[in-house]
Design a protein around this motif. Structure first.
Motif, PDB file in Angstrom:
ATOM      1  N   ARG A   7      47.383 -19.818 -13.686  1.00 16.98           N
ATOM      2  CA  ARG A   7      47.373 -21.265 -13.934  1.00 16.98           C
ATOM      3  C   ARG A   7      45.951 -21.804 -13.870  1.00 16.98           C
ATOM      4  NH1 ARG A   7      51.745 -20.955 -10.412  1.00 16.98           N
ATOM      5  NH2 ARG A   7      50.662 -22.145  -8.805  1.00 16.98           N
ATOM      6  N   LYS A   8      45.154 -21.292 -12.954  1.00  9.57           N
ATOM      7  CA  LYS A   8      43.756 -21.720 -12.855  1.00  9.57           C
ATOM      8  C   LYS A   8      42.986 -21.287 -14.100  1.00  9.57           C
ATOM      9  CE  LYS A   8      39.608 -21.439  -9.947  1.00  9.57           C
ATOM     10  NZ  LYS A   8      38.816 -21.908 -11.036  1.00  9.57           N
ATOM     11  N   GLU A   9      43.196 -20.054 -14.528  1.00 10.75           N
ATOM     12  CA  GLU A   9      42.500 -19.549 -15.721  1.00 10.75           C
ATOM     13  C   GLU A   9      42.845 -20.404 -16.940  1.00 10.75           C
ATOM     14  OE1 GLU A   9      42.907 -15.763 -18.667  1.00 10.75           O
ATOM     15  OE2 GLU A   9      42.876 -15.295 -16.527  1.00 10.75           O
ATOM     16  N   PHE A  10      44.134 -20.718 -17.120  1.00  6.67           N
ATOM     17  CA  PHE A  10      44.539 -21.552 -18.254  1.00  6.67           C
ATOM     18  C   PHE A  10      43.925 -22.942 -18.141  1.00  6.67           C
ATOM     19  CE2 PHE A  10      47.523 -24.717 -20.018  1.00  6.67           C
ATOM     20  CZ  PHE A  10      47.380 -24.406 -21.353  1.00  6.67           C
ATOM     21  N   SER A  11      43.971 -23.526 -16.957  1.00  6.82           N
ATOM     22  CA  SER A  11      43.414 -24.864 -16.743  1.00  6.82           C
ATOM     23  C   SER A  11      41.933 -24.902 -17.069  1.00  6.82           C
ATOM     24  CB  SER A  11      43.637 -25.302 -15.296  1.00  6.82           C
ATOM     25  OG  SER A  11      45.020 -25.385 -15.002  1.00  6.82           O
ATOM     26  N   ASP A  12      41.205 -23.879 -16.650  1.00  3.02           N
ATOM     27  CA  ASP A  12      39.774 -23.796 -16.953  1.00  3.02           C
ATOM     28  C   ASP A  12      39.547 -23.618 -18.452  1.00  3.02           C
ATOM     29  OD1 ASP A  12      39.227 -24.045 -14.250  1.00  3.02           O
ATOM     30  OD2 ASP A  12      38.819 -21.915 -13.943  1.00  3.02           O
ATOM     31  N   TRP A  13      40.341 -22.763 -19.068  1.00  2.00           N
ATOM     32  CA  TRP A  13      40.199 -22.485 -20.497  1.00  2.00           C
ATOM     33  C   TRP A  13      40.420 -23.757 -21.321  1.00  2.00           C
ATOM     34  CZ3 TRP A  13      43.298 -22.462 -24.908  1.00  2.00           C
ATOM     35  CH2 TRP A  13      42.819 -21.712 -25.989  1.00  2.00           C
ATOM     36  N   LEU A  53      40.959 -28.712 -18.221  1.00  2.00           N
ATOM     37  CA  LEU A  53      41.653 -29.743 -17.451  1.00  2.00           C
ATOM     38  C   LEU A  53      40.855 -30.099 -16.203  1.00  2.00           C
ATOM     39  CD1 LEU A  53      45.317 -28.352 -17.553  1.00  2.00           C
ATOM     40  CD2 LEU A  53      44.336 -30.169 -18.963  1.00  2.00           C
ATOM     41  N   GLU A  54      40.890 -31.361 -15.838  1.00  2.00           N
ATOM     42  CA  GLU A  54      40.227 -31.785 -14.600  1.00  2.00           C
ATOM     43  C   GLU A  54      40.963 -31.237 -13.386  1.00  2.00           C
ATOM     44  OE1 GLU A  54      39.218 -35.897 -14.047  1.00  2.00           O
ATOM     45  OE2 GLU A  54      38.774 -36.128 -16.182  1.00  2.00           O
ATOM     46  N   ASN A  55      42.285 -31.291 -13.441  1.00  2.81           N
ATOM     47  CA  ASN A  55      43.120 -30.790 -12.349  1.00  2.81           C
ATOM     48  C   ASN A  55      43.912 -29.590 -12.846  1.00  2.81           C
ATOM     49  OD1 ASN A  55      42.470 -32.950 -10.504  1.00  2.81           O
ATOM     50  ND2 ASN A  55      43.733 -34.254 -11.801  1.00  2.81           N
ATOM     51  N   GLU A  56      44.106 -28.636 -11.954  1.00  2.61           N
ATOM     52  CA  GLU A  56      44.843 -27.439 -12.313  1.00  2.61           C
ATOM     53  C   GLU A  56      46.277 -27.784 -12.702  1.00  2.61           C
ATOM     54  OE1 GLU A  56      46.280 -23.609  -9.852  1.00  2.61           O
ATOM     55  OE2 GLU A  56      44.126 -24.033  -9.777  1.00  2.61           O
TER      56      GLU A  56
END
Length: 66
Positions: free
Chosen positions: A37-43, A46-49
């Motif tokens: 989920r963190k990897e997708f959020s960074d990709w 997104l500001e928040n995970e």
């Protein structure tokens, strides 16, 4: 910015291509894994995970639309 569904589809397709030759490739896009989920959020940028429920929904929609 594209919507999350479109971005998830693109991200997921890239991961599946990259890991197609590996056993247990699902571990690279398993929504229950906080690192994924963190990897997708960074990709996506997104500001928040992204939360588990939202990521799980994206994962299910992707599977249904196949």
């Amino acid at each position: 910015m594209k919507n999350l569904k479109e971005l998830y589809h693109k991200w997921r397709e890239e991961l599946e291509k990259r890991h197609a030759d590996k056993k247990n490739a699902k571990k690279y896009f398993d929504s229950s894994d906080p690192e994924i989920r963190k990897e997708f959020s960074d990709w996506v940028g997104l500001e928040n995970e992204i939360g588990y429920d939202e990521m799980f929904e994206l994962e299910n929609e992707f599977e249904i639309e196949r």
